[in-house]
Write a protein that holds these residues in place. Structure first.
Motif, PDB file in Angstrom:
ATOM      1  N   ARG A  26       1.113 -12.681  -8.531  1.00 51.23           N
ATOM      2  CA  ARG A  26       2.084 -11.994  -7.663  1.00 51.23           C
ATOM      3  C   ARG A  26       2.590 -10.715  -8.294  1.00 51.23           C
ATOM      4  NH1 ARG A  26       4.698 -15.500  -3.515  1.00 51.23           N
ATOM      5  NH2 ARG A  26       6.306 -13.914  -3.390  1.00 51.23           N
ATOM      6  N   GLU A  27       2.826 -10.785  -9.620  1.00 52.64           N
ATOM      7  CA  GLU A  27       3.276  -9.587 -10.327  1.00 52.64           C
ATOM      8  C   GLU A  27       2.226  -8.488 -10.209  1.00 52.64           C
ATOM      9  OE1 GLU A  27       4.234 -10.079 -14.533  1.00 52.64           O
ATOM     10  OE2 GLU A  27       3.663  -7.982 -14.838  1.00 52.64           O
ATOM     11  N   LEU A  47       2.322  -7.036  -6.761  1.00 53.01           N
ATOM     12  CA  LEU A  47       3.477  -6.163  -6.572  1.00 53.01           C
ATOM     13  C   LEU A  47       3.261  -4.818  -7.255  1.00 53.01           C
ATOM     14  CD1 LEU A  47       6.450  -5.859  -5.593  1.00 53.01           C
ATOM     15  CD2 LEU A  47       6.983  -6.163  -8.010  1.00 53.01           C
ATOM     16  N   ARG A  48       2.784  -4.891  -8.500  1.00 52.52           N
ATOM     17  CA  ARG A  48       2.549  -3.636  -9.236  1.00 52.52           C
ATOM     18  C   ARG A  48       1.542  -2.764  -8.482  1.00 52.52           C
ATOM     19  NH1 ARG A  48       4.623  -3.338 -14.425  1.00 52.52           N
ATOM     20  NH2 ARG A  48       5.456  -5.296 -15.254  1.00 52.52           N
ATOM     21  N   MET A  49       0.518  -3.407  -7.931  1.00 47.07           N
ATOM     22  CA  MET A  49      -0.452  -2.639  -7.155  1.00 47.07           C
ATOM     23  C   MET A  49       0.202  -2.055  -5.911  1.00 47.07           C
ATOM     24  SD  MET A  49      -3.943  -4.842  -7.419  1.00 47.07           S
ATOM     25  CE  MET A  49      -5.114  -4.504  -8.729  1.00 47.07           C
ATOM     26  N   ALA A  50       1.044  -2.841  -5.245  1.00 45.28           N
ATOM     27  CA  ALA A  50       1.693  -2.370  -4.025  1.00 45.28           C
ATOM     28  C   ALA A  50       2.559  -1.142  -4.290  1.00 45.28           C
ATOM     29  CB  ALA A  50       2.533  -3.489  -3.414  1.00 45.28           C
ATOM     30  N   VAL A  51       3.236  -1.122  -5.439  1.00 43.28           N
ATOM     31  CA  VAL A  51       4.119   0.023  -5.712  1.00 43.28           C
ATOM     32  C   VAL A  51       3.386   1.163  -6.409  1.00 43.28           C
ATOM     33  CG1 VAL A  51       6.184  -1.402  -5.786  1.00 43.28           C
ATOM     34  CG2 VAL A  51       5.011  -0.820  -7.928  1.00 43.28           C
ATOM     35  N   GLY A  52       2.062   1.035  -6.561  1.00 45.36           N
ATOM     36  CA  GLY A  52       1.321   2.206  -7.002  1.00 45.36           C
ATOM     37  C   GLY A  52       0.443   2.069  -8.228  1.00 45.36           C
ATOM     38  N   ALA A  53       0.346   0.853  -8.803  1.00 47.58           N
ATOM     39  CA  ALA A  53      -0.546   0.685  -9.954  1.00 47.58           C
ATOM     40  C   ALA A  53      -1.990   0.717  -9.467  1.00 47.58           C
ATOM     41  CB  ALA A  53      -0.265  -0.627 -10.668  1.00 47.58           C
ATOM     42  N   ASN A  96      -7.185  -8.440  -5.070  1.00 49.30           N
ATOM     43  CA  ASN A  96      -6.777  -7.781  -3.846  1.00 49.30           C
ATOM     44  C   ASN A  96      -5.259  -7.914  -3.702  1.00 49.30           C
ATOM     45  OD1 ASN A  96      -6.181  -7.100  -1.255  1.00 49.30           O
ATOM     46  ND2 ASN A  96      -7.887  -8.231  -0.339  1.00 49.30           N
ATOM     47  N   PRO A  97      -4.538  -6.775  -3.597  1.00 51.08           N
ATOM     48  CA  PRO A  97      -3.074  -6.860  -3.575  1.00 51.08           C
ATOM     49  C   PRO A  97      -2.517  -7.740  -2.458  1.00 51.08           C
ATOM     50  CG  PRO A  97      -3.852  -4.633  -3.052  1.00 51.08           C
ATOM     51  CD  PRO A  97      -5.010  -5.390  -3.579  1.00 51.08           C
ATOM     52  N   ILE A  98      -3.181  -7.754  -1.299  1.00 49.87           N
ATOM     53  CA  ILE A  98      -2.660  -8.567  -0.185  1.00 49.87           C
ATOM     54  C   ILE A  98      -2.686 -10.047  -0.548  1.00 49.87           C
ATOM     55  CG2 ILE A  98      -2.973  -9.181   2.251  1.00 49.87           C
ATOM     56  CD1 ILE A  98      -4.532  -6.506   2.493  1.00 49.87           C
ATOM     57  N   LEU A 127      -0.031 -10.873  -3.180  1.00 46.51           N
ATOM     58  CA  LEU A 127       1.350 -10.938  -2.715  1.00 46.51           C
ATOM     59  C   LEU A 127       1.612 -12.237  -1.953  1.00 46.51           C
ATOM     60  CD1 LEU A 127       1.717  -7.223  -1.650  1.00 46.51           C
ATOM     61  CD2 LEU A 127       3.042  -8.378  -3.428  1.00 46.51           C
ATOM     62  N   ARG A 128       0.547 -12.827  -1.423  1.00 49.08           N
ATOM     63  CA  ARG A 128       0.717 -14.088  -0.681  1.00 49.08           C
ATOM     64  C   ARG A 128       0.531 -15.300  -1.581  1.00 49.08           C
ATOM     65  NH1 ARG A 128      -3.112 -12.634   3.572  1.00 49.08           N
ATOM     66  NH2 ARG A 128      -2.043 -11.204   4.962  1.00 49.08           N
ATOM     67  N   ALA A 163      -3.740   3.517  -3.996  1.00 52.60           N
ATOM     68  CA  ALA A 163      -2.596   3.166  -4.852  1.00 52.60           C
ATOM     69  C   ALA A 163      -1.675   4.366  -5.009  1.00 52.60           C
ATOM     70  CB  ALA A 163      -3.090   2.690  -6.217  1.00 52.60           C
ATOM     71  N   ARG A 175       0.294   4.835  -1.822  1.00 52.35           N
ATOM     72  CA  ARG A 175       1.378   3.832  -1.746  1.00 52.35           C
ATOM     73  C   ARG A 175       2.527   4.229  -2.651  1.00 52.35           C
ATOM     74  NH1 ARG A 175      -3.019   0.005  -2.084  1.00 52.35           N
ATOM     75  NH2 ARG A 175      -2.631  -0.338  -4.295  1.00 52.35           N
ATOM     76  N   ASN A 176       2.169   4.735  -3.833  1.00 50.51           N
ATOM     77  CA  ASN A 176       3.182   5.088  -4.825  1.00 50.51           C
ATOM     78  C   ASN A 176       4.091   6.208  -4.318  1.00 50.51           C
ATOM     79  OD1 ASN A 176       3.599   6.898  -7.698  1.00 50.51           O
ATOM     80  ND2 ASN A 176       4.160   4.733  -7.654  1.00 50.51           N
ATOM     81  N   TYR A 205       4.619   4.207 -12.346  1.00 50.07           N
ATOM     82  CA  TYR A 205       3.233   4.501 -11.975  1.00 50.07           C
ATOM     83  C   TYR A 205       3.076   5.888 -11.368  1.00 50.07           C
ATOM     84  CZ  TYR A 205       2.692  -0.419 -12.877  1.00 50.07           C
ATOM     85  OH  TYR A 205       2.676  -1.628 -13.489  1.00 50.07           O
TER      86      TYR A 205
END
Lengths: 408, 231
Positions: A314-315, A318-324, A400-402, A405-406, B79, B82-83, B111
Motif C-alpha cells: 500500500r505504501e 501511495l508513493r506511486m500515486a503521489v508521483g514516485a 501496479n499502483p491501482i 492501493l486496494r 507519475a 500525477r505528481n 518526488y
C-alpha cells in the motif's frame, strides 16, 4: 528525489523494524566480521614472521640431514642421521671466503630444576660459534669455551625465559641447575631475543656444548647432529654458497654422481616464501568460508526485502500515486537493501576488529588491521545489498499502483 | 477545457470473454468545476477515475489533461503528471503509518522538483493549518481520528498545488459529522479554484457537487446532468 533523501527514507524504514533489521543483517555481520578477523590475524602473523626472519638474519642456511635412498625406498627427511659435526667443521674450514661461522645443533628437551623450581624447556647442543652464527649476545656471564666443548663439560648458558622461571630474582651465573638429575653449571645468560618465526619463544632454551648434550643426554656414541646452522658473510653469496655447500657435502658423504642428496639445504628466503604461501593459502581458505556466509547473508537480505515489499504494498501504491516513478521506487528499495547490508558491514567490521584483538591478546598473536581490508569489506557489503536487493526492488517497481492501493 | 475525454474504451479480457469496463466515454470538465461521479458498483466509475488519475491507461480513446495527451504516456511520465497536476484523496486515507502528519503532507514534494526541505516543511505546516490541524503536525495517523486523517490526506493532495483533486469515496469511512466537515472543506477549496472530481455512491454527498455524472454499464447515463451550473 535527491540521493540523500532516498537514503534517509531507507534508514528510517530500517529503523522502523529494528529487531528484524538486525536479524537480517546478522548474516552480513558474521560474514564481514569473519573476513576482517581472519585477514587481520593472518596479515599480522605474516608480518610478524617476516619481521622475525629479518631479525634472525636472512643470511642463514640450515642444513638438515636428508633421506637416504635405500634400495629405492625413500625415508622421510631426517630419517637417517647423516650429518655430523665434522661436516660443519669442514664447511667452516674449506669455504672461509663464503661462510662466516657454522654451529651444529643437537636438540633435546627436558625438565630443568633449580631448588624448588622446575621448568620444561628445550635443551640445545650448540658449538662455541653459536653466538656468532645467530648474532646473539651473552647478556651476563660468558658463553662456554672451546675447552668446555672438547671436554663435553656439564655447563650451560640459559635464555631469559628460563631465568624468569627457574631463578626468579636470583642471579643464575655460577649456580647449578639439574637436567635429568645431572648438574649443569650456568655460565651465562643470553640477551633477550623474543619469539621466532613459528611463534616459539627463543628465550625459552638452555644452550650447552653439543658434545655434552649428545653424550650425556642422548647417550649416543655417534657423531651426528640435528642440523647445521651456517651463516654467510653476505646474502649476495647465497646461491654460490648453497652450490658450494652442496658440492662439499656430496663429496664428504661420497655420493655417486646421480644419487640424491642425503641432506637438505634451507635458506631463510625459502622459509619466508613457504610461510608466506601457507598463510596466504589459509587466508584464502578462510575467506572462502566467510564469503559463503556473506552469500547466505545476502540471500537473507533478499528474502526479507521481498517480505518487506509485500508488507508495504500500500505504501508503494501511495508513493506511486503521489508521483514516485518506477525508477524512484526501484532506487528506494535498492538503497534500503544496501543501507541494511552496509550497516551490517560496519557492525561486522567493528566486531571483526574486536574479535581479532581478542584472539591476538589470548594467543599472544599480533594482528594487523589493514585499511584496504576494511574498505573492501565495506564496499563488498554495500555491493551485496545492491545485488540481492535488486530483484525485490524490481518487483516493487513493477507493481501496479491501482492494485497496490486496494491491497489488504 | 481542463479535462477532455474522447470515446474512451477500457477492455478487460476474462478468459474467452471481453468486458468493456468503459464503453465509449466522452466527457469534458472545465477548470473550477466540482463533479460527482455516481453509479452502481461495476458501472465503470472506478475505472474512469483511475484513468482520470493517470493510474491506468484506456485501451483506446483520448484523454487530454490541461491540453496534453496523457493516455499513451509511459509509467514514469504518468507519475510525473500525477505528481504535478493531480491530488488524490482515498476512501481509506492511505497515510503512511508511524509517520507524522507533517511528513505525510510533505510526501508528494519529495518526488517533485527539488524544493529545499525548509520550504517543504513551511508549505506542509501551512496546509495543515489550512485544513485545521495546525496543532497536530507531530501526530502519527494512529493518534488522529478518521476525519482528521482524511484532512491530513487532503493537505497532502494539495502539497504540490495541483489544478485537479480526485477523490474516491472520500467520506466512505467517516461518520456524518466528519463527512460534512470534509465536504465543507472541498467546497471551500473548489471556491478557491481547484477542480474536484469525486466518486461517491452517497446521494447527500453528491449534492455538494455542482455537477453530477452517472455511470451505467461503462457509459455515461444521459439523465441527471445539471449542466446549468457550469459557467
Amino acid at each position: 528525489m535527491t540521493p540523500w533523501l532516498t537514503l534517509r527514507i531507507a534508514l528510517r524504514a530500517i529503523a522502523r523494524n529494528k529487531t528484524r533489521s538486525l536479524l537480517t543483517a546478522l548474516g552480513i555481520i558474521v560474514g564481514i566480521a569473519a573476513v576482517i578477523a581472519v585477514v587481520s590475524i593472518g596479515q599480522g602473523a605474516q608480518t610478524m614472521m617476516m619481521e622475525q626472519i629479518s631479525s634472525i638474519g636472512t643470511n642463514l642456511i640450515m642444513v638438515f640431514p636428508g633421506s637416504r635412498n635405500q634400495g629405492g625406498v625413500h625415508g622421510g627427511t631426517g630419517s637417517v642421521q647423516t650429518l655430523t659435526a665434522e661436516d660443519g667443521e669442514a664447511i667452516a674450514h674449506d669455504l672461509p671466503h663464503l661462510i662466516r661461522a657454522v654451529s651444529p645443533i643437537v636438540r633435546s628437551g627436558g625438565q630443568a630444576i633449580y631448588q624448588e623450581n622446575n621448568w620444561s624447556t628445550q635443551i640445545q647442543g650448540v658449538s662455541v660459534e653459536f653466538p656468532d652464527v645467530r648474532n646473539w649476545e651473552v647478556a651476563s656471564g660468558a658463553f662456554f669455551s672451546a675447552a668446555d666443548q672438547r671436554a663435553g663439560a656439564r655447563v650451560c648458558v640459559i635464555g631469559q625465559t628460563v631465568v624468569d622461571n627457574l631463578f626468579p630474582g636470583i642471579d643464575p651465573v655460577g649456580k647449578s641447575l639439574r637436567i635429568r638429575n645431572m648438574p649443569f653449571r650456568v655460565l651465562g645468560v643470553m640477551a633477550r631475543k623474543g619469539s621466532n618465526t613459528m611463534g616459539h619463544d627463543q628465550d625459552d632454551a638452555i644452550l650447552a656444548p653439543f658434545t655434552t648434550v649428545r653424550r650425556v643426554l642422548y647417550s649416543s656414541v655417534f657423531n651426528n647432529v640435528s642440523m647445521l646452522l651456517v651463516s654467510l658473510h653476505s646474502l649476495d653469496d647465497l646461491p654460490v654458497a648453497k652450490e658450494e655447500l652442496s658440492k662439499l657435502l656430496r663429496q664428504r658423504h661420497k655420493l655417486a654422481p646421480h644419487a640424491d642428496d642425503d641432506f637438505n639445504l634451507l635458506d631463510m628466503t625459502e622459509i619466508s616464501n613457504t610461510i608466506g604461501s601457507v598463510t596466504k593459502l589459509m587466508t584464502i581458505l578462510l575467506t572462502t568460508v566467510a564469503s559463503i556466509s556473506l552469500l547466505v547473508g545476502g540471500i537473507g537480505i533478499m528474502n526479507i526485502m521481498l517480505v518487506s515489499v509485500t508488507e508495504r504494498t500500500r505504501e508503494i501504491g501511495l508513493r506511486m500515486a503521489v508521483g514516485a516513478t518506477p525508477g524512484t521506487i526501484l532506487l528506494q528499495f535498492i538503497t534500503e537493501a544496501m543501507a541494511l547490508s552496509t550497516v551490517g558491514g560496519i557492525i561486522g567490521v567493528a566486531a571483526g576488529i574486536a574479535g581479532a584483538r581478542a584472539v591476538g591478546r589470548l594467543q599472544q598473536w599480533p594482528i594487523l588491521i589493514s585499511e584496504a581490508s576494511v574498505i573492501a569489506a565495506f564496499l563488498f557489503s554495500a555491493a551485496i545489498g545492491v545485488f540481492f536487493g535488486f530483484y525485490p526492488a524490481l518487483r516493487a517497481s513493477r507493481l501496479n499502483p491501482i492494485d497496490c492501493l486496494r491491497y489488504e | 477545457m481542463l479535462i477532455t475525454l474522447q470515446n474512451l474504451f477500457k477492455v478487460y479480457r476474462m478468459g474467452d470473454d471481453t468486458v468493456n469496463a468503459l464503453d465509449g466515454v466522452s466527457l469534458t470538465i472545465a477548470a473550477g468545476e466540482f463533479v460527482a461521479i455516481m453509479g452502481a458498483s461495476g458501472s465503470g466509475k472506478s475505472t474512469l477515475l483511475n484513468i482520470l488519475g493517470c493510474l491506468d491507461t484506456p485501451t483506446t480513446g483520448s484523454y487530454l489533461l490541461d491540453g496534453i495527451e496523457v493516455s499513451r504516456m509511459s509509467r514514469a511520465q504518468q507519475a510525473r503528471v500525477r505528481n504535478r497536476k493531480l491530488g488524490f484523496v482515498f476512501q481509506n486515507f492511505n497515510l503512511l503509518a508511524r509517520t507524522t502528519a507533517l511528513e505525510n503532507v510533505e510526501l508528494p514534494s519529495l518526488y517533485g522538483a527539488g524544493l529545499p526541505s525548509r520550504r517543504r516543511r513551511a508549505r506542509a505546516s501551512e496546509l495543515l493549518e489550512r485544513v485545521g490541524l495546525g496543532n497536530r503536525a507531530g501526530h502519527s495517523p494512529a493518534q488522529l481520528s478518521g476525519g482528521q486523517q482524511q484532512r491530513v490526506a487532503i493537505a497532502r493532495a494539495l502539497m504540490n498545488g495541483p489544478p485537479v483533486l480526485l477523490a474516491d469515496e472520500p467520506t466512505g469511512n467517516l461518520d456524518t459529522r466528519s463527512s460534512a466537515e470534509i465536504m465543507r472543506l472541498f467546497t471551500d477549496l473548489n471556491r478557491e479554484g481547484i477542480t474536484i472530481v469525486m466518486v461517491t455512491h452517497e446521494e447527500d454527498i453528491a449534492t455538494y457537487a455542482a455537477r453530477r455524472i452517472v455511470m451505467r454499464d461503462g457509459r455515461i447515463a444521459p439523465t441527471h446532468e445539471r449542466q446549468e451550473t457550469v459557467s
